[in-house]
Design a protein around this motif. Sequence first.
Motif, PDB file in Angstrom:
ATOM      1  N   ARG A  91      73.002 -15.231  38.222  1.00 36.25           N
ATOM      2  CA  ARG A  91      71.685 -14.712  38.145  1.00 36.25           C
ATOM      3  C   ARG A  91      71.607 -13.345  39.462  1.00 36.25           C
ATOM      4  O   ARG A  91      71.030 -12.352  39.416  1.00 36.25           O
TER       5      ARG A  91
ATOM      6  N   ARG B  37      69.368  -9.705  37.924  1.00 35.58           N
ATOM      7  CA  ARG B  37      69.573  -9.023  39.033  1.00 35.58           C
ATOM      8  C   ARG B  37      69.560  -7.858  39.096  1.00 35.58           C
ATOM      9  O   ARG B  37      68.846  -6.768  39.281  1.00 35.58           O
TER      10      ARG B  37
ATOM     11  N   GLU C 259      67.025 -24.099  40.642  1.00 34.96           N
ATOM     12  CA  GLU C 259      68.331 -24.935  39.764  1.00 34.96           C
ATOM     13  C   GLU C 259      68.946 -25.583  40.294  1.00 34.96           C
ATOM     14  O   GLU C 259      69.431 -25.851  39.500  1.00 34.96           O
TER      15      GLU C 259
ATOM     16  N   ARG D 156      76.133 -20.180  38.509  1.00 31.79           N
ATOM     17  CA  ARG D 156      74.571 -20.044  37.642  1.00 31.79           C
ATOM     18  C   ARG D 156      73.819 -18.799  39.366  1.00 31.79           C
ATOM     19  O   ARG D 156      73.583 -18.276  38.912  1.00 31.79           O
ATOM     20  N   CYS D 157      74.546 -18.992  40.247  1.00 29.12           N
ATOM     21  CA  CYS D 157      74.171 -18.396  41.000  1.00 29.12           C
ATOM     22  C   CYS D 157      74.741 -16.645  40.794  1.00 29.12           C
ATOM     23  O   CYS D 157      74.746 -15.548  41.053  1.00 29.12           O
TER      24      CYS D 157
ATOM     25  N   LYS E  71      65.477 -17.426  33.832  1.00 32.57           N
ATOM     26  CA  LYS E  71      65.632 -18.311  34.802  1.00 32.57           C
ATOM     27  C   LYS E  71      65.048 -16.911  35.483  1.00 32.57           C
ATOM     28  O   LYS E  71      65.035 -16.417  37.470  1.00 32.57           O
TER      29      LYS E  71
END
Length: 158
Positions: free
Chosen positions: A133, A137, A82, A129-130, A74
């Motif tokens: 992510r 990060r 996504e 998924r967020c 990703k």
Amino acid sequence: MIKDNQKYFNQLHIVIDGLVVAGSYLLAWFLKFEGFLSQGSTLAHTPAFYFSALYYLVPGYLIIYYMCKMYVPKRLQRLETELSAVVRANIIGVAAFMIAITLFKVEDFSRGLIAIFSVTNTILAFTVRCTIRSLLRKFRKKGYNLKYILIVGYSRAA
């Protein structure tokens, strides 16, 4: 760190997705038959009958997620890409679920349950998924999972 353990990270992601699908289905069942959406809904089948669908639903959704390329790295993928993959996978999953119910002639299976499941699964899958992510990060900002390159030469092509 993450680069060295990418295989294990992908397996963990699959397990998390399986838990999200099962949790979404259980939440949908609760909302439909026990929660505020029940509004006098009666069970046409026993709860065990409805929960037995999870034996097929979870592996089926994981296969659909894989086919929709939801387990690719990703790092360069946009959030909109996504989201579209999650929505596409859930539309395919619900369609396959409805086709299976029709083909196997399962009578009186709650279509409302399937609708609530599709909405909750889409929202929860995208939220998870967020979250993943944002965690990745944060790891990258701390210096983990960086990719170093060596540029040889000094020209426009380099």
